[in-house]
Design a protein around this motif. Sequence first.
Motif, PDB file in Angstrom:
ATOM      1  N   LYS A 239      76.498  59.523  14.013  1.00 42.27           N
ATOM      2  CA  LYS A 239      76.290  58.119  13.638  1.00 42.27           C
ATOM      3  C   LYS A 239      75.425  57.393  14.668  1.00 42.27           C
ATOM      4  O   LYS A 239      74.598  56.561  14.309  1.00 42.27           O
ATOM      5  CB  LYS A 239      77.630  57.396  13.476  1.00 42.27           C
ATOM      6  N   GLN A 240      75.628  57.708  15.943  1.00 43.77           N
ATOM      7  CA  GLN A 240      74.775  57.121  16.984  1.00 43.77           C
ATOM      8  C   GLN A 240      73.321  57.529  16.764  1.00 43.77           C
ATOM      9  O   GLN A 240      72.422  56.694  16.832  1.00 43.77           O
ATOM     10  CB  GLN A 240      75.231  57.577  18.366  1.00 43.77           C
TER      11      GLN A 240
ATOM     12  N   LEU B  62      79.097  50.922  19.753  1.00 42.09           N
ATOM     13  CA  LEU B  62      78.199  52.046  19.481  1.00 42.09           C
ATOM     14  C   LEU B  62      78.607  53.306  20.243  1.00 42.09           C
ATOM     15  O   LEU B  62      78.582  54.410  19.701  1.00 42.09           O
ATOM     16  CB  LEU B  62      76.751  51.666  19.812  1.00 42.09           C
TER      17      LEU B  62
ATOM     18  N   SER C 198      70.657  48.560  21.631  1.00 45.48           N
ATOM     19  CA  SER C 198      71.973  49.212  21.683  1.00 45.48           C
ATOM     20  C   SER C 198      72.927  48.522  22.652  1.00 45.48           C
ATOM     21  O   SER C 198      74.145  48.626  22.510  1.00 45.48           O
ATOM     22  CB  SER C 198      71.824  50.688  22.060  1.00 45.48           C
TER      23      SER C 198
ATOM     24  N   TYR D   6      75.430  46.282  21.006  1.00 47.08           N
ATOM     25  CA  TYR D   6      76.435  46.914  20.156  1.00 47.08           C
ATOM     26  C   TYR D   6      77.473  47.616  21.028  1.00 47.08           C
ATOM     27  O   TYR D   6      77.335  48.787  21.367  1.00 47.08           O
ATOM     28  CB  TYR D   6      75.776  47.920  19.194  1.00 47.08           C
TER      29      TYR D   6
ATOM     30  N   TRP E 118      81.224  55.511  18.524  1.00 46.29           N
ATOM     31  CA  TRP E 118      80.890  56.195  17.272  1.00 46.29           C
ATOM     32  C   TRP E 118      80.685  57.687  17.514  1.00 46.29           C
ATOM     33  O   TRP E 118      80.336  58.104  18.617  1.00 46.29           O
ATOM     34  CB  TRP E 118      79.620  55.628  16.670  1.00 46.29           C
TER      35      TRP E 118
ATOM     36  N   TRP F  68      71.842  55.718  13.859  1.00 46.31           N
ATOM     37  CA  TRP F  68      71.601  54.316  14.201  1.00 46.31           C
ATOM     38  C   TRP F  68      70.316  54.179  15.000  1.00 46.31           C
ATOM     39  O   TRP F  68      69.482  53.322  14.706  1.00 46.31           O
ATOM     40  CB  TRP F  68      72.783  53.760  14.996  1.00 46.31           C
TER      41      TRP F  68
ATOM     42  N   ARG G 135      67.239  54.786  12.757  1.00 44.42           N
ATOM     43  CA  ARG G 135      66.978  53.662  11.862  1.00 44.42           C
ATOM     44  C   ARG G 135      66.360  52.485  12.614  1.00 44.42           C
ATOM     45  O   ARG G 135      65.397  51.865  12.159  1.00 44.42           O
ATOM     46  CB  ARG G 135      68.268  53.237  11.158  1.00 44.42           C
TER      47      ARG G 135
END
Length: 152
Positions: A49-50, A42, A36, A39, A45, A53, A56
């Motif tokens: 969404k964080q 990030l 992270s 990014y 967001w 992410w 995933r």
Amino acid sequence: MIVHKALERDIQSFALSIAANEHEANDLIQYAWEKSLSYKELHEWPYYKQKAWFYRVMKNELIDLRRKHRREIGLDETKEPVFFPTEFNNLEIIELLNKLPPKQKDLVFKRYWLGLSSAEIGKSLNIPSGTVRYQLTKAIGFLRQLIQEAYE
């Protein structure tokens, strides 16, 4: 990067739910946090969404680790049957082997006396290594049955 306590809690509970143990979960969390850092956007967001992410990233890392582990231990070779009758001398073992069909006798000889792997045997006979393991399992089962009958 400012992290919501809820996100931290969610990431930790997700990692614990997919990992085999707490140590593996902590490794997944650390990997995701390190990734992270690269990014920069990030933290801008939305929360959902964080969270997605991080989930995933941890899931993909776990899949990669499991695949790597499978390759390292040679999963195919660990499923081979084991046959080491210690209470018999070589002549008695040869006598038992002679009761096997010729193909199975050849496979047992190559595997346990020559020390070839099922992949090597399969390659030399132009058959899949899975077929070699299946035939070895059948042969070992038959030999165990013969040994059991000898002791009855």
